[in-house]
Design a protein around this motif. Structure first.
Motif, PDB file in Angstrom:
ATOM      1  N   THR A   1     -31.537 -55.222 -19.770  1.00  0.00           N
ATOM      2  CA  THR A   1     -31.776 -53.770 -19.357  1.00  0.00           C
ATOM      3  C   THR A   1     -33.345 -53.214 -19.662  1.00  0.00           C
ATOM      4  N   ARG A   2     -34.268 -54.089 -19.789  1.00  0.00           N
ATOM      5  CA  ARG A   2     -35.603 -53.883 -19.606  1.00  0.00           C
ATOM      6  C   ARG A   2     -35.930 -53.182 -18.607  1.00  0.00           C
ATOM      7  N   PRO A   3     -36.669 -51.988 -18.678  1.00  0.00           N
ATOM      8  CA  PRO A   3     -37.113 -51.149 -17.483  1.00  0.00           C
ATOM      9  C   PRO A   3     -37.930 -51.849 -16.551  1.00  0.00           C
TER      10      PRO A   3
ATOM     11  N   VAL B   1     -19.031 -57.629 -25.738  1.00  0.00           N
ATOM     12  CA  VAL B   1     -20.091 -58.029 -24.730  1.00  0.00           C
ATOM     13  C   VAL B   1     -20.610 -56.843 -23.996  1.00  0.00           C
ATOM     14  N   ASP B   2     -21.962 -56.794 -23.930  1.00  0.00           N
ATOM     15  CA  ASP B   2     -22.808 -55.797 -23.350  1.00  0.00           C
ATOM     16  C   ASP B   2     -22.725 -55.987 -21.858  1.00  0.00           C
ATOM     17  N   THR B   3     -21.873 -55.727 -21.017  1.00  0.00           N
ATOM     18  CA  THR B   3     -21.878 -55.984 -19.544  1.00  0.00           C
ATOM     19  C   THR B   3     -21.416 -54.789 -18.751  1.00  0.00           C
TER      20      THR B   3
ATOM     21  N   ILE C   1     -15.733 -54.393 -25.311  1.00  0.00           N
ATOM     22  CA  ILE C   1     -16.497 -54.205 -23.985  1.00  0.00           C
ATOM     23  C   ILE C   1     -17.345 -53.185 -24.254  1.00  0.00           C
ATOM     24  N   ASN C   2     -18.782 -53.354 -24.393  1.00  0.00           N
ATOM     25  CA  ASN C   2     -19.761 -52.396 -24.211  1.00  0.00           C
ATOM     26  C   ASN C   2     -20.525 -52.215 -23.078  1.00  0.00           C
ATOM     27  N   ASP C   3     -20.202 -51.015 -22.333  1.00  0.00           N
ATOM     28  CA  ASP C   3     -20.673 -50.946 -21.108  1.00  0.00           C
ATOM     29  C   ASP C   3     -21.770 -49.814 -20.842  1.00  0.00           C
ATOM     30  N   VAL C   4     -23.072 -50.191 -20.940  1.00  0.00           N
ATOM     31  CA  VAL C   4     -24.059 -48.948 -20.772  1.00  0.00           C
ATOM     32  C   VAL C   4     -24.120 -48.092 -19.602  1.00  0.00           C
ATOM     33  N   ARG C   5     -23.079 -48.441 -18.409  1.00  0.00           N
ATOM     34  CA  ARG C   5     -22.995 -47.694 -17.631  1.00  0.00           C
ATOM     35  C   ARG C   5     -21.464 -47.081 -17.495  1.00  0.00           C
TER      36      ARG C   5
ATOM     37  N   ILE D   1     -17.602 -43.636 -27.825  1.00  0.00           N
ATOM     38  CA  ILE D   1     -18.652 -42.934 -27.070  1.00  0.00           C
ATOM     39  C   ILE D   1     -19.950 -43.414 -27.735  1.00  0.00           C
ATOM     40  N   ASP D   2     -21.167 -43.259 -26.935  1.00  0.00           N
ATOM     41  CA  ASP D   2     -22.363 -43.608 -27.364  1.00  0.00           C
ATOM     42  C   ASP D   2     -23.293 -42.836 -26.513  1.00  0.00           C
ATOM     43  N   PRO D   3     -24.517 -41.999 -27.374  1.00  0.00           N
ATOM     44  CA  PRO D   3     -25.240 -41.229 -26.474  1.00  0.00           C
ATOM     45  C   PRO D   3     -26.316 -41.744 -25.770  1.00  0.00           C
ATOM     46  N   GLY D   4     -26.397 -43.399 -26.139  1.00  0.00           N
ATOM     47  CA  GLY D   4     -27.481 -43.853 -25.152  1.00  0.00           C
ATOM     48  C   GLY D   4     -28.818 -43.712 -25.646  1.00  0.00           C
ATOM     49  N   PHE D   5     -29.270 -43.950 -26.456  1.00  0.00           N
ATOM     50  CA  PHE D   5     -30.487 -43.530 -27.046  1.00  0.00           C
ATOM     51  C   PHE D   5     -31.666 -44.250 -26.037  1.00  0.00           C
ATOM     52  N   GLY D   6     -32.565 -43.666 -25.600  1.00  0.00           N
ATOM     53  CA  GLY D   6     -33.597 -44.517 -24.832  1.00  0.00           C
ATOM     54  C   GLY D   6     -33.119 -44.774 -23.312  1.00  0.00           C
TER      55      GLY D   6
HETATM   56  N1  LIG Z   1     -23.790 -49.053 -26.686  1.00  0.00           N
HETATM   57  C1  LIG Z   1     -24.984 -49.461 -26.590  1.00  0.00           C
HETATM   58  N2  LIG Z   1     -25.488 -50.484 -26.101  1.00  0.00           N
HETATM   59  C2  LIG Z   1     -26.778 -50.787 -25.775  1.00  0.00           C
HETATM   60  N3  LIG Z   1     -27.221 -52.027 -25.300  1.00  0.00           N
HETATM   61  C3  LIG Z   1     -28.930 -51.664 -25.417  1.00  0.00           C
HETATM   62  S1  LIG Z   1     -30.147 -52.735 -24.784  1.00  0.00           S
HETATM   63  C4  LIG Z   1     -31.614 -51.626 -25.239  1.00  0.00           C
HETATM   64  C5  LIG Z   1     -31.995 -52.083 -26.690  1.00  0.00           C
HETATM   65  O1  LIG Z   1     -33.039 -51.718 -27.053  1.00  0.00           O
HETATM   66  O2  LIG Z   1     -31.167 -52.782 -27.312  1.00  0.00           O
HETATM   67  C6  LIG Z   1     -32.565 -52.038 -24.324  1.00  0.00           C
HETATM   68  C7  LIG Z   1     -32.943 -51.096 -23.465  1.00  0.00           C
HETATM   69  C8  LIG Z   1     -33.985 -51.126 -22.481  1.00  0.00           C
HETATM   70  C9  LIG Z   1     -34.495 -52.471 -22.368  1.00  0.00           C
HETATM   71  C10 LIG Z   1     -34.111 -53.436 -23.407  1.00  0.00           C
HETATM   72  C11 LIG Z   1     -33.190 -52.948 -24.343  1.00  0.00           C
HETATM   73  N4  LIG Z   1     -29.204 -50.534 -26.129  1.00  0.00           N
HETATM   74  C12 LIG Z   1     -27.684 -49.933 -26.367  1.00  0.00           C
HETATM   75  C13 LIG Z   1     -27.346 -48.744 -26.882  1.00  0.00           C
HETATM   76  O3  LIG Z   1     -27.951 -47.994 -27.369  1.00  0.00           O
HETATM   77  N5  LIG Z   1     -25.747 -48.495 -27.148  1.00  0.00           N
END
Ligand SMILES: Nc1nc2[nH]c(S[C@@H](C(=O)O)c3ccccc3)nc2c(=O)[nH]1
Length: 283
Positions: free
Chosen positions: A64-66, A97-99, A116-120, A187-192
């Protein structure tokens, strides 16, 4: 929030804060001597995180790297499936699983994944149905935009905490409408993820408001750029800052901390919990 969560054949006790260890299986982690070496390394890394106290191992195949270019479902599956299978069979680990990919959700659940860990937040076509079919708990995370562009110019019309909570409210409602029981949701606020440093700091400061969902709160702060920007530290020197954030997150209601450094985080979380728990019982 529920005090325990059914995660496949595991039962996750959430009556106290738990630590989720990050296991990265993107190709750069395969850069060394090929797949079998990488697979054995991944297993050893997971074993160590479990020994240090991780309750969950989070396996992610999509970088998920920018700016990272998107990969196919098959590529993601080829990375993740072998690791999930060995974590389950050899370590009996609770694997998340982060998908965001339906096929990856279905296949890894069949291999014994427990979450299941879905960032979307199950927004992809077919994701909600796939998650429902697995019967597994799902973490719904807030992200603005896509990893490729989310950090270019994050902006919100409302205060960040309101924007994040509104989004999560809609996703929880969509899941419930589709028959995904609320007891299966985190739930997860999604920091970053589509946030400036100021957004991230304010979001953590006000995160106790998210307890109103009465759902387990998962946070990922470990080694993130907000630490780098506030302290001027490179990624390999962000542990002290990360421990400060982990303690704050627990104080504001987080029950699962997604981190790289499991051992040190266990101490920070358990120390924080000892203080918070004591105050309550002897009122
Ligand atoms: N639920 C949940 N899943 C996650 N997966 C990630 S990837 C993130 C990182 O730095 O690990 C990341 C972000 C951007 C690029 C590389 C890696 N971050 C989370 C989070 O904050 N919550």
């Amino acid at each position: 929030a529920p005090t325990w969560l059914p995660c496949g054949r595991h039962r996750l006790d959430l009556s106290y804060p738990r630590v989720m260890g990050i296991l990265n299986v993107t190709p750069d982690s395969f850069s060394d001597g090929g797949r079998h070496v990488a697979l054995d390394d991944a297993l050893r890394h997971a074993e160590r995180m479990l020994a240090e106290g991780a309750a969950i191992i989070d396996v992610g195949g999509e970088s998920t790297r920018p700016g990272a270019q998107a990969i196919t479902a098959q590529q993601e599956l080829d990375r993740v499936a072998p690791v999930v299978e060995r974590l389950v069979c050899e370590l009996d680990a609770l694997v998340s699983v982060d998908t965001s990919t339906p096929a990856v959700m279905r296949q890894t659940a069949a291999l014994g994944a427990g979450m299941i860990n879905d960032v979307r937040a199950l927004q992809r076509e077919g994701a909600l149905e796939a998650a429902l079919g697995t019967g597994l708990p799902v973490c719904l995370m807030h992200m603005q935009g896509e990893p490729q562009d989310m950090q270019q110019a994050p902006r919100y019309d409302a205060p960040i905490e309101e924007a994040v909570m509104d989004f999560l409210e809609t996703r929880v409602a969509a899941c419930e409408a589709a028959g995904l029981r609320r007891e299966r949701l985190l739930i997860d606020p999604g920091f970053g993820f589509g946030k400036t440093v100021e957004h991230n700091l304010r979001l953590l400061n006000r995160m106790d408001r998210m307890t109103r969902f009465d759902l387990p709160l998962l946070v990922g702060l470990s080694r993130k750029s907000l630490i780098g920007k506030v302290l001027g530290r490179p990624v390999e020197e962000r542990l002290p800052g990360g421990l400060a954030l982990a303690s704050l997150a627990v104080e504001r209601g987080a029950r699962i901390l997604r981190v790289h450094d499991v051992g040190p985080t266990m101490d920070a979380v358990n120390m924080t919990w000892a203080v918070l728990r004591e105050g309550c019982e002897n009122d």
